[in-house]
Design an enzyme around this catalytic site. Structure first.
Site, PDB file in Angstrom:
ATOM      1  N   ASP A 143       0.834  -1.195   0.000  1.00  0.00           N
ATOM      2  CA  ASP A 143       0.000   0.000   0.000  1.00  0.00           C
ATOM      3  C   ASP A 143       0.878   1.258   0.000  1.00  0.00           C
ATOM      4  O   ASP A 143       1.843   1.359   0.764  1.00  0.00           O
ATOM      5  CB  ASP A 143      -0.912   0.003   1.234  1.00  0.00           C
ATOM      6  CG  ASP A 143      -1.686   1.312   1.314  1.00  0.00           C
ATOM      7  OD1 ASP A 143      -2.523   1.545   0.428  1.00  0.00           O
ATOM      8  OD2 ASP A 143      -1.412   2.113   2.234  1.00  0.00           O
ATOM      9  N   ALA A 144       0.486   2.195  -0.860  1.00  0.00           N
ATOM     10  CA  ALA A 144       1.254   3.415  -1.078  1.00  0.00           C
ATOM     11  C   ALA A 144       1.633   4.123   0.228  1.00  0.00           C
ATOM     12  O   ALA A 144       2.802   4.424   0.472  1.00  0.00           O
ATOM     13  CB  ALA A 144       0.420   4.366  -1.939  1.00  0.00           C
ATOM     14  N   ASP A 164       0.320  10.039  -6.590  1.00  0.00           N
ATOM     15  CA  ASP A 164      -0.505  10.049  -7.809  1.00  0.00           C
ATOM     16  C   ASP A 164      -1.569   8.942  -7.763  1.00  0.00           C
ATOM     17  O   ASP A 164      -1.536   7.997  -8.548  1.00  0.00           O
ATOM     18  CB  ASP A 164       0.456   9.842  -9.005  1.00  0.00           C
ATOM     19  CG  ASP A 164      -0.255   9.920 -10.344  1.00  0.00           C
ATOM     20  OD1 ASP A 164      -1.383  10.434 -10.403  1.00  0.00           O
ATOM     21  OD2 ASP A 164       0.332   9.441 -11.330  1.00  0.00           O
TER      22      ASP A 164
HETATM   23  N1  SAM Z   1       2.289   7.574 -11.391  1.00  0.00           N
HETATM   24  C1  SAM Z   1       2.004   6.835 -12.606  1.00  0.00           C
HETATM   25  C2  SAM Z   1       2.541   7.625 -13.776  1.00  0.00           C
HETATM   26  O1  SAM Z   1       2.549   8.864 -13.725  1.00  0.00           O
HETATM   27  O2  SAM Z   1       2.978   6.994 -14.744  1.00  0.00           O
HETATM   28  C3  SAM Z   1       0.530   6.559 -12.779  1.00  0.00           C
HETATM   29  C4  SAM Z   1      -0.165   6.005 -11.567  1.00  0.00           C
HETATM   30  S1  SAM Z   1      -1.858   5.689 -11.733  1.00  0.00           S
HETATM   31  C5  SAM Z   1      -2.582   7.257 -11.803  1.00  0.00           C
HETATM   32  C6  SAM Z   1      -2.295   5.128 -10.122  1.00  0.00           C
HETATM   33  C7  SAM Z   1      -1.729   3.752  -9.766  1.00  0.00           C
HETATM   34  O3  SAM Z   1      -1.922   3.522  -8.377  1.00  0.00           O
HETATM   35  C8  SAM Z   1      -2.403   2.585 -10.472  1.00  0.00           C
HETATM   36  O4  SAM Z   1      -1.439   1.861 -11.202  1.00  0.00           O
HETATM   37  C9  SAM Z   1      -3.000   1.748  -9.336  1.00  0.00           C
HETATM   38  O5  SAM Z   1      -2.933   0.358  -9.573  1.00  0.00           O
HETATM   39  C10 SAM Z   1      -2.132   2.136  -8.174  1.00  0.00           C
HETATM   40  N2  SAM Z   1      -2.747   1.998  -6.838  1.00  0.00           N
HETATM   41  C11 SAM Z   1      -4.046   2.146  -6.484  1.00  0.00           C
HETATM   42  N3  SAM Z   1      -4.199   2.041  -5.155  1.00  0.00           N
HETATM   43  C12 SAM Z   1      -2.949   1.850  -4.634  1.00  0.00           C
HETATM   44  C13 SAM Z   1      -2.437   1.701  -3.310  1.00  0.00           C
HETATM   45  N4  SAM Z   1      -3.245   1.738  -2.240  1.00  0.00           N
HETATM   46  N5  SAM Z   1      -1.122   1.527  -3.147  1.00  0.00           N
HETATM   47  C14 SAM Z   1      -0.280   1.508  -4.221  1.00  0.00           C
HETATM   48  N6  SAM Z   1      -0.701   1.646  -5.510  1.00  0.00           N
HETATM   49  C15 SAM Z   1      -2.013   1.812  -5.707  1.00  0.00           C
END
Ligand code: SAM
Length: 279
Positions: A143-144, A164
């Site tokens: 988790d982020a 993001d």
């Molecule tokens: N930052 C990337 C770019 O600029 O190329 C794009 C990211 S995209 C907007 C958001 C990403 O967050 C997705 O790939 C999704 O699978 C991931 N995600 C969603 N919830 C998350 C979490 N709780 N922890 C980590 N990653 C997560």
């Protein structure tokens, strides 16, 4: 439930603004030899094929990177960003687009490092494959914000955190505010770059108010809109909220955004560079 896939959106106008701001922050960190960390909380897969069926389906990159790629009046301020895209494409043809981790990887030096988190069970293996064997890149399928909390403060005490999220769920906006509160307590001198979409303006106003209420100083808002705000569904603008921005960022964006708006959204576009809380 993770349903968001960035491959539908790669290279759209929001990615262009986000990755330009990100690359300018990294340019500024490179002004000193001291090492820094690039921490990407929501990494995606790192590289996108604009000819794959997801990109083709939405065609979003056609209203984004494709509008500036072949122009001959690209401002020098965005040279680093453009170089990161060129590095993935062998010819003038625009086929591959770098996600935020690849934009960063094109810029970091031997002394710098990257931390990437991505939770999606299909996207994480692609990210792993992209950076496998790269000793400067650590990847976590975690988790982020849990990983962010565990990583701060970084040993270098210099660097940037890119936040993001997909913002599929309403609470994600306030989750960002909570994550900033927690992170700032651990590391107040880091740069935090938060991407946001404008779908309903009120949601963004609430997020900005939440950040103001943290009593943190030095918060800059940068935004590019392609349509006026509306109550209908759909993203009409996007931007970056940057805490502790490099001192030149606002003036660089003053040069870049009018050009970008003219190139991407000449008829109904707008842009904004505003200090939410000054230094
Ligand atoms: N930052 C990337 C770019 O600029 O190329 C794009 C990211 S995209 C907007 C958001 C990403 O967050 C997705 O790939 C999704 O699978 C991931 N995600 C969603 N919830 C998350 C979490 N709780 N922890 C980590 N990653 C997560």
């Amino acid at each position: 439930m993770l349903s968001y896939r960035h491959s539908f959106h790669a290279g759209n106008h929001a990615d262009v603004v986000k990755h330009i701001v990100q690359s300018l922050i990294l340019d500024a960190l490179k002004q000193k030899d001291k090492p820094f960390v690039y921490h990407d909380t929501h990494s995606g897969v790192g590289r996108y094929d604009l000819q794959d069926e997801r990109s083709e389906k939405t065609g979003e990159f056609k209203q984004g990177i494709a509008r500036i790629w072949s122009r001959d009046d690209i401002p020098t301020e965005i040279a680093t960003y453009i170089d990161a895209i060129k590095a993935l494409n062998n010819s003038d043809e625009l086929r591959y687009y770098p996600g935020s981790p690849k934009v960063a990887r094109a810029q970091i030096r031997d002394q710098d490092r990257m931390v990437l988190t991505e939770l999606h069970p299909s996207d994480f293996p692609l990210l792993l494959q992209e950076f496998r064997g790269d000793r400067q890149v650590k990847m976590y399928q975690e988790d982020a914000f849990a990983r962010l909390k565990a990583s701060l403060p970084p040993k270098e005490r210099r660097g940037v955190v890119l936040i993001d999220p997909p913002y599929e769920l309403k609470h994600e906006y306030q989750d960002v505010v909570k994550a900033i509160k927690q992170s700032y307590q651990r590391w107040a001198t880091g740069t935090y770059a938060i991407w946001y979409p404008v779908v309903y303006r009120e949601t963004i106003d609430n997020m900005l108010q939440g950040l103001k209420d943290l009593n943190i100083r030095n918060i800059l808002q940068i935004e590019l809109g392609v349509e006026p705000d509306t109550e209908e569904r759909g993203m009409t603008a996007s931007g970056m909220i940057v805490i502790n921005p490099p001192w030149k960022l606002a003036s660089q964006m003053e040069q870049i955004l009018p050009w970008l708006q003219h190139a991407i959204a000449p008829n109904h576009g707008h842009y904004k560079i505003e200090w939410i809380v000054p230094e």
